[in-house]
Design a protein around this motif. Structure first.
Motif, short mmCIF file in Angstrom:
data_model
loop_
_atom_site.label_atom_id
_atom_site.label_comp_id
_atom_site.label_asym_id
_atom_site.label_seq_id
_atom_site.Cartn_x
_atom_site.Cartn_y
_atom_site.Cartn_z
N ILE A 129 53.85 23.02 34.64
CA ILE A 129 52.77 23.85 34.94
C ILE A 129 53.44 23.94 36.53
O ILE A 129 53.46 22.99 37.20
N VAL A 130 54.58 25.15 36.77
CA VAL A 130 55.06 25.48 38.07
C VAL A 130 54.41 25.60 39.07
O VAL A 130 54.16 25.55 40.36
N SER A 131 53.29 27.11 38.93
CA SER A 131 52.80 26.92 39.95
C SER A 131 51.48 27.66 39.33
O SER A 131 51.42 28.41 38.18
N LYS A 132 50.10 27.90 39.77
CA LYS A 132 48.93 28.13 39.10
C LYS A 132 48.04 29.12 39.82
O LYS A 132 48.71 27.84 41.22
N ARG A 133 47.22 30.53 39.91
CA ARG A 133 45.97 30.39 40.91
C ARG A 133 44.99 31.14 39.97
O ARG A 133 45.22 30.96 38.60
N GLN A 134 44.49 30.78 41.01
CA GLN A 134 43.07 31.75 40.21
C GLN A 134 42.82 33.37 40.23
O GLN A 134 43.09 33.54 42.16
N LEU A 135 42.47 34.05 39.46
CA LEU A 135 42.56 35.30 40.11
C LEU A 135 41.57 36.21 40.25
O LEU A 135 41.10 36.74 40.43
N GLY A 136 40.45 35.24 39.84
CA GLY A 136 39.13 36.32 39.44
C GLY A 136 38.41 35.15 38.83
O GLY A 136 38.71 34.36 38.40
N GLU A 137 36.87 35.37 38.34
CA GLU A 137 35.88 35.03 38.40
C GLU A 137 36.16 34.45 37.03
O GLU A 137 36.53 35.22 36.24
N GLU A 138 36.50 33.22 36.54
CA GLU A 138 37.19 32.29 35.34
C GLU A 138 38.47 32.71 34.77
O GLU A 138 38.46 32.50 34.12
N VAL A 139 38.87 33.58 35.49
CA VAL A 139 40.46 33.70 35.07
C VAL A 139 41.34 33.02 36.03
O VAL A 139 41.26 32.96 37.05
N PHE A 140 42.77 32.63 35.23
CA PHE A 140 43.41 32.07 35.87
C PHE A 140 44.82 32.66 35.34
O PHE A 140 45.29 32.96 34.49
N TRP A 141 45.99 31.76 36.58
CA TRP A 141 46.98 32.69 35.84
C TRP A 141 48.45 31.03 35.97
O TRP A 141 48.13 30.86 36.71
N ALA A 142 49.40 31.08 34.65
CA ALA A 142 50.06 30.28 36.03
C ALA A 142 51.31 30.43 34.87
O ALA A 142 51.39 31.20 34.40
N ARG A 143 52.08 29.22 36.34
CA ARG A 143 54.05 29.99 35.22
C ARG A 143 54.16 28.29 35.12
O ARG A 143 53.88 27.61 35.43
#
Ligand SMILES: Cc1cc2nc3c(=O)[nH]c(=O)nc-3n(C[C@H](O)[C@H](O)[C@H](O)COP(=O)(O)OP(=O)(O)OC[C@H]3O[C@@H](n4cnc5c(N)ncnc54)[C@H](O)[C@@H]3O)c2cc1C
Ligand code: SF4
Ligand code: FES
Lengths: 284, 542
Positions: free
Chosen positions: A5-19
């Protein structure tokens, strides 16, 4: 080969994004396709997630997920630099992209993520893209800027009115279908019940509608049949015949029941995980 | 047998094990944790009298050997030796664990069983073997106590004896032809060739037994699918010095041997050992790689530099019956049920494993093959109180190995023969609550020579259930066909090959279930070997 996982962030309540590093999949994937991952090798479950974006040159794919069961919760706890043991794909038949004219794209909640590459490809193919994004509330809003960049028109709704228009997505969808000329094609991705009602709406206006189904899966290659749904009364496998189908032919009621087959077990597993997580101090 | 489960939820399999299995004979074997690795040579037999019996057997063997040395051993002496029974876990105990059911012969049993062989000049058994193992010779070696020689003989023709000894349908192959069985007019009294094969294979601890590899040829071979055919094709092409890569769609290699055939019949450790041997030989194994999706056959050959390809992707598309209610919640294909239970270890859900499976109480499995027996016996081990096996014909026509049919019956599975579901009935939640069945009778023989089952009109009746597992066969998965233009398929979707297992594409060979339709491990292995020979010849001339 594990996948960092090179980057990761939280987009919203309970929602996540990762590269995530997955060079072969990044190179081969097309809009509408998905992957199946399992976090560890021996005991992890395999879950499908749609590819939200990819960078073939850098060998990266992007995933967006919502915490539902144990695996999505565990995934949300992984940090940048950590790895996912298994990712296989790209799976499923890619979306049929064409210059249809005017397309309505409807994304509900986390469904906005798989919709984005499709809407982007439709725009690139010369379509006029009208987007409707619906969320439960403002804290769950995702990808607004990304959609704004590729949509000719963007309508955001929220169930509670905390952001954009207070409405269910079916309301603006009907309005768009009433326009003259009516849209040539609709693409709807979101919770099953939302897709069901959107399809009932577009059926009234005879607007052909593609939906993307996210059923329970095991192998993702057509081997188990666990993902099957009824299309026009006949069983089809979502992982190979789909994930996209003519929404007017899907038996959504049966699909919802099948999706809930393990609900109790899932909830218990997630609860056990959250408890364990507290104990080991992951909850900062 | 009335069984009780303490909870409806799949929370504690180990917890309710005590009450489910209390009536069973006690065995150390049953106490092994589920993930306990099966270790060769480290098995506990359930019969405490084993050593005593072995002393008797040793005495009997000595007498027979003395007679043989004196040139006085007659066929009638050999016929007089009792067929050696396979030591097994007690049915009431093994219902509650996933450890192997058949425990393997002791040395004395193996030698006595081998003494039953008449060493026929014509060795008809060899003709019955799909890969022509020199059966008479290896059995003779076992009788003499010469185990390494026995194993070497088997390995001339079969690379996976520990697997084949366990899963081959010997009763319709080598043992069907055995003179001893014919003499007794009972195939079950034939020399137990399979058990002997397993016995010598299990003595081999795999230490340092890595086959030698010829000097590098610089040629690259891709093996698609890591089932038995793929494993053998990989080993044989690697031995010739090629650079070999195995591509497997799943996260674990082994094919049906890991996701389908259960641990209690074929311990995973055996398959893992074979895969490890490939790795030690320098074969690269790439998992999570779906040929046709991740890369196509064409890309492998034109862009990735592979000079030859073996396609061994198996059957991999479950057949459904096409009856009403087959998509209800609680209806599984056997492939799904077994994959969840085996590969994904759903029997340990909530105890480390994350993949759930239905907490079934009443299960019907539809079908009469090995897959059906495996699914039914897995349901028993997952705690089902009642497991029915519904089959359209009679026991005689069942394609399953006879041993598995016996084991299933011993484990309390109720056979409903000459019956078949007409529809699956759901409750208000679209969950299975019953199947409606029709009764059948056998009519005229069909193309396969088996008498065709004919439905008896008006014979409908219902069985109450919560789970239905469909195990009526597998067809060819269409992925290869859809993504490999230039590859010729027949009307059933199987790849067309010539006698060297070569396909319509240059440098592309195929074998196993994708060619034969759902077949057997030994036939897949045999084709993997033929294809590898074809590839080696092709690459030598390239
Ligand atoms: C439950 C069950 C019980 C059985 N019991 C017996 C028995 O007792 N005795 C017996 O002789 N036979 C038995 N069989 C049949 C036997 O297992 C098969 O005939 C044999 O395994 C076929 O071998 P194969 O080499 O064709 O590959 P398979 O074992 O079918 O393996 C194929 C592999 O290819 C992989 N694959 C598929 N598509 C792709 C792709 N596109 N890219 C990469 N990899 C791919 C699959 O994931 C799989 O791992 C049983 C089968 C089942 C399902
Ligand atoms: S047919 Fe039977 S008795 Fe004859 S050689 Fe073969 S195993 Fe021995
Ligand atoms: S997930 Fe197994 S067939 Fe689709």
């Amino acid at each position: 080969m594990s996948h960092k996982i090179v980057s990761k962030r939280q987009l919203g309540e309970e929602v996540f994004w990762a590269r995530i590093e997955a060079p072969l999949i990044a190179r081969a994937r097309k809009p509408g396709q998905f992957i199946i991952l399992s976090i560890n090798n021996d005991y992890s479950e395999r879950i499908p997630l749609t590819i939200a974006g990819a960078d073939a040159a850098e060998g990266m794919i992007e995933l967006i997920w919502q915490k539902v069961g144990k695996t999505t919760a565990e995934l949300a706890d992984l940090r940048e630099g950590q790895s996912i043991a298994n990712i296989s794909g790209p799976l499923g038949t890619p979306t049929h992209i064409d210059n249809f004219g005017t397309c309505v794209c409807v994304g509900g909640g986390i469904g906005a993520a798989p919709l984005l590459p499709i809407a982007t490809a439709l725009k690139a193919a010369g379509n006029t893209v009208l987007t409707i994004l619906g969320f439960r509330s403002k804290d769950r809003l995702i990808l607004e800027t990304e959609f704004a960049a590729i949509s000719d028109e963007l309508i955001v709704t929220s169930d509670d009115g905390s952001y954009g228009r207070k409405a269910l997505v079916t309301e603006p969808l009907k309005e768009l279908c009433e326009r003259d000329p009516k849209p040539a094609q609709a693409f709807v991705i979101g919770p099953t019940v939302m897709m069901k009602f959107c399809c009932e709406a577009t059926r009234q206006y005879a607007v052909p509608t593609q939906v993307s189904l996210n059923t329970i899966m095991v192998d993702g290659t057509g081997m188990c049949g666990g993902c099957r749904v009824e299309i026009d009364g006949k069983p089809k496998f979502v992982c190979v015949d789909g994930p996209e189908f003519d929404g007017h032919l899907v038996n959504f009621d049966l699909m919802m029941k099948r999706m809930n087959a393990y609900k109790k077990q899932e909830q218990a597993a997630r609860a056990a995980y959250e408890k364990h997580r507290c104990k080991i101090g992951l909850d900062e | 047998m009335q069984l009780t489960r303490s909870t409806g939820a799949k929370s504690g399999w180990t917890n309710d094990r005590s009450d489910r299995c209390a009536q069973g004979g006690f065995s150390a074997h049953a106490l092994l944790p589920f993930d306990a690795r099966w270790t060769r040579g480290l098995r506990t037999h359930p019969t405490g009298s084993r050593t005593v019996r072995d002393e008797e057997r040793q005495q009997q063997l000595q007498e027979l050997l003395a007679k043989q040395a004196a040139g006085e051993l007659k066929p009638k002496d050999r016929f007089a030796i009792a067929p050696q029974a396979m030591p097994e876990q007690d049915p009431s105990v093994r219902r509650c664990n996933v450890s192997e059911v058949a425990l393997g012969y002791t040395k004395m049993q193996a030698r006595l069983e081998a003494m039953r062989c008449l060493q026929c000049k014509t060795a008809p058994c060899v003709q019955g073997c799909p890969v022509q193992i020199r059966i008479r010779d290896f059995v003779t070696a076992i009788a003499q106590g010469n185990y390494p020689e026995a194993l070497d003989i088997i390995k001339e023709n079969s690379l996976l004896p520990a697997v084949c000894g366990r899963v081959c349908p010997q009763e319709v192959q080598c043992q069907a032809k055995c003179t001893v069985g014919l003499k007794f007019k009972d195939v079950e009294k034939a020399v137990s060739i399979g058990r002997l094969e397993r016995f010598v294979a299990d003595l081999d601890h795999g230490e340092g037994a890595v086959p030698s590899v010829a000097p590098a040829t610089g040629k690259k071979v891709a093996i698609i699918g890591s089932g038995p055919g793929g494993i053998v094709a990989a080993a044989d092409t690697r031995r010739a010095g090629h650079d070999v890569t195995v591509f497997e769609a799943f996260h674990k290699p082994g094919g049906v041997m890991v996701y389908g055939i259960p641990e209690f019949r074929l311990p995973k450790a055996i398959v893992e050992e074979e895969i490890e041997t490939l790795r030690k030989m320098g074969v690269e194994i790439v998992t999570n790689f779906i040929v046709g999706r991740t890369r196509t056959v064409d890309q492998l050959m034109t862009e990735d530099g592979f000079d030859a390809v073996y396609i061994g992707v198996g059957a991999g598309l479950p057949s459904f019956m096409g009856i009403e209610g087959e998509s209800l919640v609680g209806v599984y294909s056997a492939n799904e049920y077994l994959t969840r239970a085996n590969l994904m270890k759903a029997y340990e859900f909530g105890k480390g494993a994350d993949t759930p499976i239905a907490a079934s109480k009443r299960v019907a499995v539809v079908g009469g093959g090995n897959v059906a027996m495996d699914a039914a016996r897995t349901a028993v081990r997952l705690g089902a109180e009642k497991v029915y096996l519904i089959y359209r014909r009679t026991e005689k026509e069942m394609p399953a190995r006879v041993e598995e049919v016996h084991h299933a019956q011993q484990e309390g599975i109720e056979f409903h023969l000459l019956q078949s579901p007409k529809r699956v009935i759901g409750d208000e939640n679209e969950h299975v609550k019953a199947v409606e069945c029709l009764r059948y009778e056998l009519g005229e023989p069909d193309d396969s020579g088996r008498r065709r089952p004919v439905a008896i009109e008006g014979s409908e009746f219902e069985i109450e259930l919560d789970t239905v597992i469909i195990a009526i066969g597998n067809q060819a998965n269409p992925l290869m066909r859809q993504t490999t233009p230039g590859l010729e398929f027949n009307k059933w979707g199987n790849i067309v090959v010539d006698e060297n297992c070569k396909t319509s594409m240059e440098g592309v060979y195929a074998g196993g279930d994708i060619v034969l339709g759902a077949a057997t491990v030994i036939l897949a292995m045999g084709q993997g070997r033929i294809a590898a020979a074809g590839i080696n010849t092709y690459l030598a001339g390239k």
